[in-house]
Every structure is written in C-alpha cells, then in structure tokens.
Design an enzyme around this catalytic site. Structure first.
Site, short mmCIF file in Angstrom:
data_model
loop_
_atom_site.label_atom_id
_atom_site.label_comp_id
_atom_site.label_asym_id
_atom_site.label_seq_id
_atom_site.Cartn_x
_atom_site.Cartn_y
_atom_site.Cartn_z
N SER A 1 -10.47 -0.72 4.27
CA SER A 1 -9.64 -0.98 5.46
C SER A 1 -8.98 0.31 5.94
CB SER A 1 -8.55 -2.00 5.13
OG SER A 1 -9.14 -3.24 4.84
N GLU B 1 -4.00 3.07 6.47
CA GLU B 1 -3.97 2.96 5.00
C GLU B 1 -4.65 4.21 4.41
OE1 GLU B 1 -5.16 -0.96 3.66
OE2 GLU B 1 -6.01 -0.11 1.82
N ARG C 1 0.82 -1.23 0.00
CA ARG C 1 0.00 0.00 0.00
C ARG C 1 0.85 1.27 0.00
NH1 ARG C 1 -2.21 -3.58 -1.32
NH2 ARG C 1 -3.87 -4.75 -0.30
C1 LIG Z 1 -15.49 -0.55 0.13
C2 LIG Z 1 -14.03 -0.34 -0.13
C3 LIG Z 1 -13.21 -1.44 -0.30
C4 LIG Z 1 -11.83 -1.26 -0.53
N1 LIG Z 1 -11.06 -2.36 -0.73
C5 LIG Z 1 -9.74 -2.20 -0.99
C6 LIG Z 1 -8.90 -3.33 -1.25
O1 LIG Z 1 -9.34 -4.48 -1.24
N2 LIG Z 1 -7.59 -3.11 -1.51
C7 LIG Z 1 -7.06 -1.86 -1.54
O2 LIG Z 1 -5.87 -1.73 -1.80
N3 LIG Z 1 -7.83 -0.77 -1.31
C8 LIG Z 1 -9.15 -0.91 -1.03
N4 LIG Z 1 -9.92 0.19 -0.81
C9 LIG Z 1 -9.29 1.54 -0.77
C10 LIG Z 1 -9.25 2.26 -2.12
O3 LIG Z 1 -10.31 1.84 -2.97
C11 LIG Z 1 -7.91 2.09 -2.83
O4 LIG Z 1 -6.84 2.59 -2.04
C12 LIG Z 1 -7.89 2.84 -4.17
O5 LIG Z 1 -6.74 2.49 -4.88
C13 LIG Z 1 -7.92 4.34 -4.02
O6 LIG Z 1 -8.15 4.90 -5.30
P1 LIG Z 1 -8.90 6.29 -5.45
O7 LIG Z 1 -8.95 6.64 -6.88
O8 LIG Z 1 -10.21 6.24 -4.73
O9 LIG Z 1 -7.89 7.23 -4.70
P2 LIG Z 1 -8.21 8.43 -3.70
O10 LIG Z 1 -8.87 7.91 -2.48
O11 LIG Z 1 -8.91 9.50 -4.43
O12 LIG Z 1 -6.74 8.89 -3.34
C14 LIG Z 1 -5.86 8.03 -2.63
C15 LIG Z 1 -4.45 8.59 -2.77
O13 LIG Z 1 -4.04 8.50 -4.11
C16 LIG Z 1 -3.78 9.80 -4.64
N5 LIG Z 1 -4.26 9.82 -6.04
C17 LIG Z 1 -5.51 9.58 -6.49
N6 LIG Z 1 -5.53 9.64 -7.84
C18 LIG Z 1 -4.26 9.92 -8.22
C19 LIG Z 1 -3.63 10.14 -9.49
N7 LIG Z 1 -4.30 10.09 -10.65
N8 LIG Z 1 -2.31 10.44 -9.51
C20 LIG Z 1 -1.59 10.51 -8.34
N9 LIG Z 1 -2.13 10.33 -7.13
C21 LIG Z 1 -3.45 10.03 -7.08
C22 LIG Z 1 -4.51 10.76 -3.73
O14 LIG Z 1 -3.93 12.06 -3.74
C23 LIG Z 1 -4.37 10.06 -2.38
O15 LIG Z 1 -3.09 10.30 -1.83
C24 LIG Z 1 -11.30 0.05 -0.58
C25 LIG Z 1 -12.14 1.15 -0.40
C26 LIG Z 1 -13.49 0.97 -0.18
C27 LIG Z 1 -14.38 2.17 -0.02
#
Ligand SMILES: Cc1cc2nc3c(=O)[nH]c(=O)nc-3n(C[C@H](O)[C@H](O)[C@H](O)COP(=O)(O)OP(=O)(O)OC[C@H]3O[C@@H](n4cnc5c(N)ncnc54)[C@H](O)[C@@H]3O)c2cc1C
Length: 326
Positions: free
Chosen positions: A227, A297, A179
C-alpha cells in the site's frame, strides 16, 4: 559532503562497499546507489558504523527487506546498513507462548514458525514481505492486527550515539501507532520479543492459507511496496484513488495498479522518480476530487524535501539535503 564520505569510508575500512545499487535490496527494484553500504555481520560492525556516523554526522539508512522503501534515482549519499544472517535467528517457545526474533528475520517465516509451535496471534504477518526490524519501525499490520498487538520489547542500537551496546526498549515506549513508531533513522532495531497465545496448529495453518490466498486474489505481483498511502480514518485510500479516476494512471515507468488502486507498480528497469511523481499526481487528484490529503506509508530516501512533501511522505527519512545529519 564527499569529504565526510571519505572520512566515513576510511573509518569503516574494508567493512564498507562504495556506490552499491540499492534497487536489488528493495521490492520496487528501482532507484540509485548508496554511497557506502555495510552488511553488519555482528554487533561489532554496528559499533563501527556508529563510530563513523558519530564522527562524521553523515546520514544513515537501515535497509530491511526494502518492502516499504523507495530510493531516489540519484541514490543515497550516506551509509546504508543491512543486517546479516546473525540477526535473523527465530526462537519460538511454545510453552511460554513467546518469540524472540532477530530483526533481519523474514516476517512470513516468523508467522509460520509460531503456528507450527502451536501459537496464535501472528498469522497476519504471513502476507507481509518485510523484516522484523522494518515491521517494528512501521508498526506493520494487517487482517485486523499489527506488531503492537504482540510486541513486548525490542533491542536497539543507536548509531548516532556511538553505536556501542544494545539497549532494551519496552513496546509501550515506542509510540506505536497506525504504521508509525518513534524508531528514528539512526536507530537499528536488532531483535524483537513477542507475546502470543496458545492456539490450534491446524486452525493456524488454515488461517495462513486463507491469508496467502486472499493476498494472491486482491494484490498485484510485480515490483511494488504494498500500500502506497495509509487509509484515512473511516475510509480506504484505494477507494478514494479509484473514485478520483487514477486507477491505471501512468507516469513514465510507473503505473497505479489496475488490480489495486493503492499499489503502484514499477516497470522492469523503471525509475524511482517516476514512482514519486505518480504518488504526487495521485494525491493531487484525490485532494481535488474528495478533499482528502493522503499520507504515504512508503518511506522515501534521497529525494528533495519538496518531492517528499508532494508525495505526502514522512519527512523524517533521510533526504538529499546536503549536510543534514539525520
Ligand atoms: C506485496 C506487499 C504487501 C505488503 N503488505 C503490507 C501489509 O499488509 N501491512 C503492512 O504494514 N505493510 C505491508 N507492506 C509493506 C512492508 O512489507 C512493511 O512496511 C514492512 O514492515 C517493511 O519491512 P522491511 O524490512 O521491508 O523494511 P524496509 O522497507 O527495508 O524499511 C522500512 C523502514 O523501516 C526502517 N528499518 C528497516 N529495518 C530496520 C531495523 N532493523 N531497525 C530500524 N529501522 C529499520 C527503514 O529504515 C525504513 O524507514 C507490504 C509490502 C509489499 C511489497
């Protein structure tokens, strides 16, 4: 600070909106506003943001699907950037077993497209409600895999370096770990390339269905960011939280999910400050009960450094500290 904001707003002209609520852009659905928000329609908009960031030294926050973000109730005093539809293309080459996905593409959509094209290796992502860009930065993963397993290269734009021009970076140079990555707050991932393997579409569809069913059974719905804490080596954060008696614990409008102890649920119209206070209390109880320091995380934005530290979160995300450029 407000002078720098005014200067940045002037440089961004009509491309920036002022005081936009970030809550609807996150899965927690809580938190305050971004002082400025830009929806980047194309590379020129990123160059404009890069020019404003470079000229003013103002904080920048890239928002993907907001599924791993908690924004303070006080909001974020910088420029939030959201990638528009032009960054959401998904191109799957079944013959070459490769994928090129825009950073704004929704992971479950990419997972389904790879299976339809007869590829295997990305099914795990069907249950992760994030964007490709967020998944790269987080090295998202699950069900025994992660982004690092198939990522070959990305393109990114560095907003702290003028924001002009994408550069390609090999996955091997991203320091992808559990992560984590070395993608910095001012880096905007714009696309990702994946190398997968030929697979059987029927088997792939069955795997997708199993993963979706598993998630429905084991994870709560509602407003959360998945998580909250990473698993310590050889253990599970959820188990430790459960043993510490924190399952169902509530602080104001935030509750440790009775269904999955490593999820925190925010009430409708809840408060991000309650969520972060609950994170700190859960950590305190686990440290007292098991002697284990949990690490968050979830990425925190706009909180005071002490609150970020108490919640065990990554300090490299933008904080409320005035004058801090990145
Ligand atoms: C119900 C649920 C289940 C989940 N299950 C998992 C799982 O099984 N495994 C897991 O790893 N995660 C899980 N997550 C967490 C999340 O979905 C992941 O971490 C996902 O990769 C975040 O992506 P995001 O686009 O929503 O990022 P955001 O939440 O918008 O941002 C997260 C980070 O990434 C940065 N970021 C976002 N987009 C970019 C970009 N284009 N360029 C550079 N930086 C960027 C942001 O600035 C921030 O620091 C879960 C979340 C939920 C709500």
């Amino acid at each position: 600070m407000s002078e720098r904001l005014d200067e940045a707003a002037a440089l961004l002209g009509g491309r920036a909106r002022r005081d936009v609520s970030l809550a609807p852009l996150t899965t927690y659905k809580v938190g305050g506003t971004a002082a400025l928000l830009v929806e980047a329609r194309h590379a020129d908009d990123l160059a404009l943001v890069g020019a404003a960031v470079t000229a003013t030294g103002i904080d920048v926050l890239v928002v993907g699907k907001g599924s791993n973000l908690l924004v303070a109730d006080a909001g974020f005093r910088g420029i939030a950037v959201v990638l528009g539809e032009a960054f959401a293309d998904v191109d799957v080459d079944g013959g070459a077993a490769s994928v090129r996905a825009g950073a704004a593409a929704f992971l479950p959509r990419v997972a389904r497209a790879t299976v339809t094209a007869g590829l295997t290796g990305f099914e795990w992502a069907v249950g992760v409600p994030g964007s490709v860009g967020g998944a790269v930065r987080m090295n998202a993963g699950g069900h025994g895999s992660d982004m690092a397993a198939s990522l070959t290269t990305i393109t990114l734009v560095d907003l702290a370096d003028g924001g002009a021009g994408e550069r390609a970076v090999a996955a091997a140079d991203l320091a992808l770990g559990y992560r984590t990555s070395n993608v910095a707050p001012a880096h905007v991932v714009t696309s990702a390339a994946l190398a997968l393997a030929p697979g059987d579409p029927a088997a792939g569809k069955a795997t997708l269905a199993e993963i979706v069913a598993w998630r429905r059974t084991h994870q709560p719905g509602g407003h959360n960011a998945g998580s909250v804490f990473t698993n310590p080596a050889g253990d599970s954060a959820g188990r430790l939280i459960d043993v510490a008696g924190a399952k169902g614990l509530r602080v104001g409008t935030a509750e440790v999910s009775p269904k999955h102890a490593n999820f925190i649920q925010a009430d409708d119209d809840g408060s991000a400050d309650d969520v972060v206070a609950l994170m700190a209390e859960v950590r305190r109880r686990v440290a007292a009960e098991a002697g284990v320091e949990l690490h968050a995380e979830t990425r925190l934005v706009g909180f005071a450094p002490e609150a970020v530290a108490a919640a065990g979160a990554d300090p490299s995300t933008p904080t409320a500290a005035p004058g801090k450029a990145r």
